[in-house]
Design a protein around this motif. Structure first.
Motif, mmCIF file in Angstrom:
data_model
loop_
_atom_site.group_PDB
_atom_site.id
_atom_site.type_symbol
_atom_site.label_atom_id
_atom_site.label_comp_id
_atom_site.label_asym_id
_atom_site.label_seq_id
_atom_site.Cartn_x
_atom_site.Cartn_y
_atom_site.Cartn_z
ATOM 1 N N TYR A 248 0.832 -1.202 0.000
ATOM 2 C CA TYR A 248 0.000 0.000 0.000
ATOM 3 C C TYR A 248 0.869 1.255 0.000
ATOM 4 N N TYR A 249 0.605 2.142 -0.966
ATOM 5 C CA TYR A 249 1.232 3.461 -0.948
ATOM 6 C C TYR A 249 0.185 4.563 -0.860
ATOM 7 N N PHE A 250 -0.920 4.359 -1.597
ATOM 8 C CA PHE A 250 -1.818 5.460 -1.864
ATOM 9 C C PHE A 250 -3.227 4.925 -2.044
ATOM 10 N N LYS A 251 -4.212 5.767 -1.707
ATOM 11 C CA LYS A 251 -5.589 5.272 -1.785
ATOM 12 C C LYS A 251 -5.881 4.707 -3.186
ATOM 13 N N GLY A 252 -6.533 3.546 -3.202
ATOM 14 C CA GLY A 252 -6.747 2.857 -4.477
ATOM 15 C C GLY A 252 -5.843 1.641 -4.587
ATOM 16 N N ASP A 253 -4.689 1.665 -3.887
ATOM 17 C CA ASP A 253 -3.825 0.474 -3.866
ATOM 18 C C ASP A 253 -4.509 -0.596 -3.018
ATOM 19 N N LYS A 254 -4.670 -1.775 -3.601
ATOM 20 C CA LYS A 254 -5.327 -2.847 -2.845
ATOM 21 C C LYS A 254 -4.408 -4.060 -2.776
ATOM 22 N N PRO A 255 -3.402 -3.985 -1.885
ATOM 23 C CA PRO A 255 -2.470 -5.108 -1.812
ATOM 24 C C PRO A 255 -3.153 -6.371 -1.310
ATOM 25 N N LYS A 256 -2.711 -7.507 -1.848
ATOM 26 C CA LYS A 256 -3.255 -8.794 -1.426
ATOM 27 C C LYS A 256 -2.343 -9.381 -0.348
ATOM 28 N N PRO A 257 -2.922 -10.210 0.538
ATOM 29 C CA PRO A 257 -2.055 -10.875 1.517
ATOM 30 C C PRO A 257 -1.031 -11.755 0.803
ATOM 31 N N ILE A 258 0.079 -12.004 1.454
ATOM 32 C CA ILE A 258 1.168 -12.698 0.770
ATOM 33 C C ILE A 258 0.783 -14.125 0.379
ATOM 34 N N ASP A 259 -0.107 -14.748 1.140
ATOM 35 C CA ASP A 259 -0.483 -16.128 0.762
ATOM 36 C C ASP A 259 -1.286 -16.170 -0.534
ATOM 37 N N TYR A 260 -1.908 -15.045 -0.892
ATOM 38 C CA TYR A 260 -2.594 -14.989 -2.187
ATOM 39 C C TYR A 260 -1.596 -15.277 -3.322
ATOM 40 N N PHE A 261 -0.388 -14.789 -3.184
ATOM 41 C CA PHE A 261 0.646 -15.075 -4.187
ATOM 42 C C PHE A 261 1.240 -16.474 -3.959
ATOM 43 N N ILE A 262 1.700 -16.684 -2.723
ATOM 44 C CA ILE A 262 2.463 -17.890 -2.424
ATOM 45 C C ILE A 262 1.659 -19.167 -2.663
ATOM 46 N N ASP A 263 0.452 -19.229 -2.100
ATOM 47 C CA ASP A 263 -0.338 -20.462 -2.226
ATOM 48 C C ASP A 263 -0.644 -20.764 -3.691
ATOM 49 N N ALA A 264 -0.956 -19.719 -4.439
ATOM 50 C CA ALA A 264 -1.280 -19.927 -5.850
ATOM 51 C C ALA A 264 -0.048 -20.411 -6.624
ATOM 52 N N ILE A 265 1.104 -19.794 -6.336
ATOM 53 C CA ILE A 265 2.343 -20.186 -7.021
ATOM 54 C C ILE A 265 2.696 -21.635 -6.678
ATOM 55 N N MET A 266 2.638 -21.979 -5.389
ATOM 56 C CA MET A 266 3.009 -23.338 -4.954
ATOM 57 C C MET A 266 2.047 -24.373 -5.540
ATOM 58 N N ASP A 267 0.780 -24.035 -5.480
ATOM 59 C CA ASP A 267 -0.242 -24.930 -6.005
ATOM 60 C C ASP A 267 0.014 -25.227 -7.486
ATOM 61 N N LYS A 268 0.318 -24.164 -8.211
ATOM 62 C CA LYS A 268 0.570 -24.292 -9.648
ATOM 63 C C LYS A 268 1.842 -25.120 -9.908
ATOM 64 N N ILE A 269 2.882 -24.876 -9.129
ATOM 65 C CA ILE A 269 4.128 -25.638 -9.315
ATOM 66 C C ILE A 269 3.872 -27.126 -9.051
ATOM 67 N N TYR A 270 3.197 -27.431 -7.941
ATOM 68 C CA TYR A 270 2.899 -28.835 -7.605
ATOM 69 C C TYR A 270 2.094 -29.500 -8.722
ATOM 70 N N LYS A 271 1.081 -28.792 -9.188
ATOM 71 C CA LYS A 271 0.200 -29.351 -10.223
ATOM 72 C C LYS A 271 0.963 -29.646 -11.500
ATOM 73 N N ARG A 272 1.717 -28.649 -11.942
ATOM 74 C CA ARG A 272 2.433 -28.797 -13.217
ATOM 75 C C ARG A 272 3.509 -29.877 -13.116
ATOM 76 N N CYS A 273 4.195 -29.928 -11.986
ATOM 77 C CA CYS A 273 5.255 -30.930 -11.836
ATOM 78 C C CYS A 273 4.651 -32.328 -11.846
ATOM 79 N N SER A 274 3.529 -32.474 -11.212
ATOM 80 C CA SER A 274 2.926 -33.803 -11.188
ATOM 81 C C SER A 274 2.418 -34.172 -12.589
ATOM 82 N N GLU A 275 1.831 -33.212 -13.266
ATOM 83 C CA GLU A 275 1.346 -33.419 -14.632
ATOM 84 C C GLU A 275 2.483 -33.840 -15.578
ATOM 85 N N PHE A 276 3.652 -33.209 -15.401
ATOM 86 C CA PHE A 276 4.792 -33.466 -16.286
ATOM 87 C C PHE A 276 5.736 -34.551 -15.760
ATOM 88 N N GLY A 277 5.418 -35.116 -14.599
ATOM 89 C CA GLY A 277 6.285 -36.133 -14.023
ATOM 90 C C GLY A 277 7.641 -35.580 -13.597
#
Ligand code: PLP
Length: 433
Positions: A248-277
């Protein structure tokens, strides 16, 4: 702005009355809250390092770096990103464990690479093919084996200012995927005897509020991991997903909690790795701004106030684009308050002007403030990232001091520059004397 602490009309930061800090240390002054940094790091431990196994978090030190900061980051159990010889040198002098250092940069010089390899830096994040050859040669000279990650250009667009967007195809950063350049690089990495290629890195941009570009980059990089496994039997052991989480710097900035990034990234990595072996690699994140941005404020003394009737009121401060170039550089916006009149009614609209000889040196347009007077103190908020680290000496302006505050205590961690510091490197040839 809501969770600001106030006592007797004064802004309290890190348990310290900022008016008192100004009396002690002068202005302009950077003030950094140790408590905020610790809170951020502990959130990273809880939501990433402890939650997912085989993970590492490196603080991107270009946001704010000095020896005291290295000590805090080391204590908090994080790794460290550096992008230049000077940043690396700071880490060395602070005795930061070298195996926990990631060395980035799109055009590392030979001397910088030598310094990194000699000091057994943990990872060199390679940006181009030329660099691989240099590293191989230098490693051989020193009898070392450098551990490498390749920074790829994932070719994804991010919604941010184009000066801080880095993942698109047309970028100065990273090894392009097009035209088999990346395969050539991987082949080289496998063949070179004095390097150990561990995996890949991407960094899509900075000050991001949306996780889509990260997920698109994970799609791209996991496909690459699959391709290099099939082509060369190369197993990716480490995947570094960069930083860029917005704050957040200025009104209108709507930062997301860090798990919004982390969980999505990890989930995607796990999924893709399993899909590709593929085996799940060690996953690294590199937040900079997210750790330090909200931990800092800058204090200024208000000087001349110029009211142009019917036009605008300029409130001038004793700093500006020298200590915070971001508004002039890419129109960054900040919130601020009059630190000695925090609970007064804000009934005026003013523009905060810096003291440099540039019309573009405006820190904040149209800030709502109470009735201000010369000698009042302006506190600009959330200046912890990319302020001190981007400060410069334009107009022969000495850089401000940095004070670390915690639970009402304050300590100087960087001394204010003097005029003599500014002239220390200047020489006058004999014949001009
Ligand atoms: C700048 C940078 C970061 C940190 O960006 P923030 O927006 O401060 O989180 C992380 N990784 C790399 C490679 C960078 O260049």
């Amino acid at each position: 702005m809501e969770n600001i602490r106030i006592k007797d009309g004064h802004f309290i930061f890190g348990g310290c009355d900022v008016v008192e800090l100004v009396r002690r240390y002068g202005t302009p002054l950077y003030v950094i809250s140790e408590e905020v940094i610790k809170r951020k790091c502990s959130e990273i431990r809880e939501k990433f390092l402890c939650k997912y196994k085989n993970t590492r978090a490196a603080y991107a030190s270009k946001a704010f770096l000095n020896p005291a900061m290295c000590k805090i980051i080391e204590r908090e159990g994080l790794d460290l990103d550096v992008v230049s010889g000077g940043e690396l040198y700071t880490a060395i002098r602070a005795e930061f464990p070298m195996e926990k250092v990631f060395f980035h940069g799109n055009n590392k010089t030979i001397d910088e690479l030598k310094m990194a390899i000699k000091n057994d830096v943990g990872r060199i994040v390679v940006d181009n093919l030329y660099e691989i050859e240099l590293i191989d040669k230098i490693s051989k000279e020193y009898g070392k084996k450098a551990r490498l990650l390749y920074r790829i250009t994932p070719g994804v667009e991010s919604k941010t200012h184009r000066y801080i967007s880095t993942g698109q195809v047309d970028s100065k950063f990273g090894i392009p995927l097009a035209g088999n350049i990346i395969f050539e690089a991987v082949e080289k990495g496998i063949k070179c005897e004095n390097v150990n290629l561990l995996g890949f890195h991407f960094h899509v941009g900075s000050q991001l509020f949306d996780n889509r570009s990260y997920l698109n980059a994970v799609d791209v990089v996991t496909r690459l991991m699959k391709d290099v496994k099939e082509r060369y039997g190369f197993i990716t052991k480490e995947l570094n997903t960069g930083g860029g989480y917005g704050i957040y710097y200025f009104k209108g900035d709507k930062p997301k909690p860090i798990d919004y990034f982390i969980d999505a990234i990890m989930d995607k990595i796990y999924k893709r790795c399993s899909e590709f072996g593929l085996e799940i690699p060690t996953v690294v994140i590199e937040p900079g701004r997210w750790i330090i941005g909200e931990a800092g404020i800058t204090l200024y003394t208000i000087g001349f106030i110029k009211e142009i009737p019917g036009v605008r009121t300029y409130v001038s401060i004793d700093g500006g684009m020298t200590d915070n170039p971001r508004p002039a550089l890419y129109g960054a916006k900040y919130e601020a308050l009059i630190a000695n009149k925090v609970d007064s009614e804000k009934n005026k609209l003013v523009t905060i002007a810096g003291k440099c000889c540039e019309s573009g040196d405006i820190l904040i347009w149209n800030l709502r403030v109470p009735k201000v007077a010369s000698g009042d103190i302006l506190a600009v908020l959330n200046t912890g990232a990319y302020n001190y680290s981007m400060a410069n000496n334009y107009n022969k302006t000495p850089r401000p001091a940095v004070v670390l505050v915690n639970e009402g205590k304050s300590e100087i961690i960087v001394e204010r520059e003097t005029y003599d510091d500014l002239l220390m490197r200047c020489r006058v040839p004999e014949y001009l004397k």
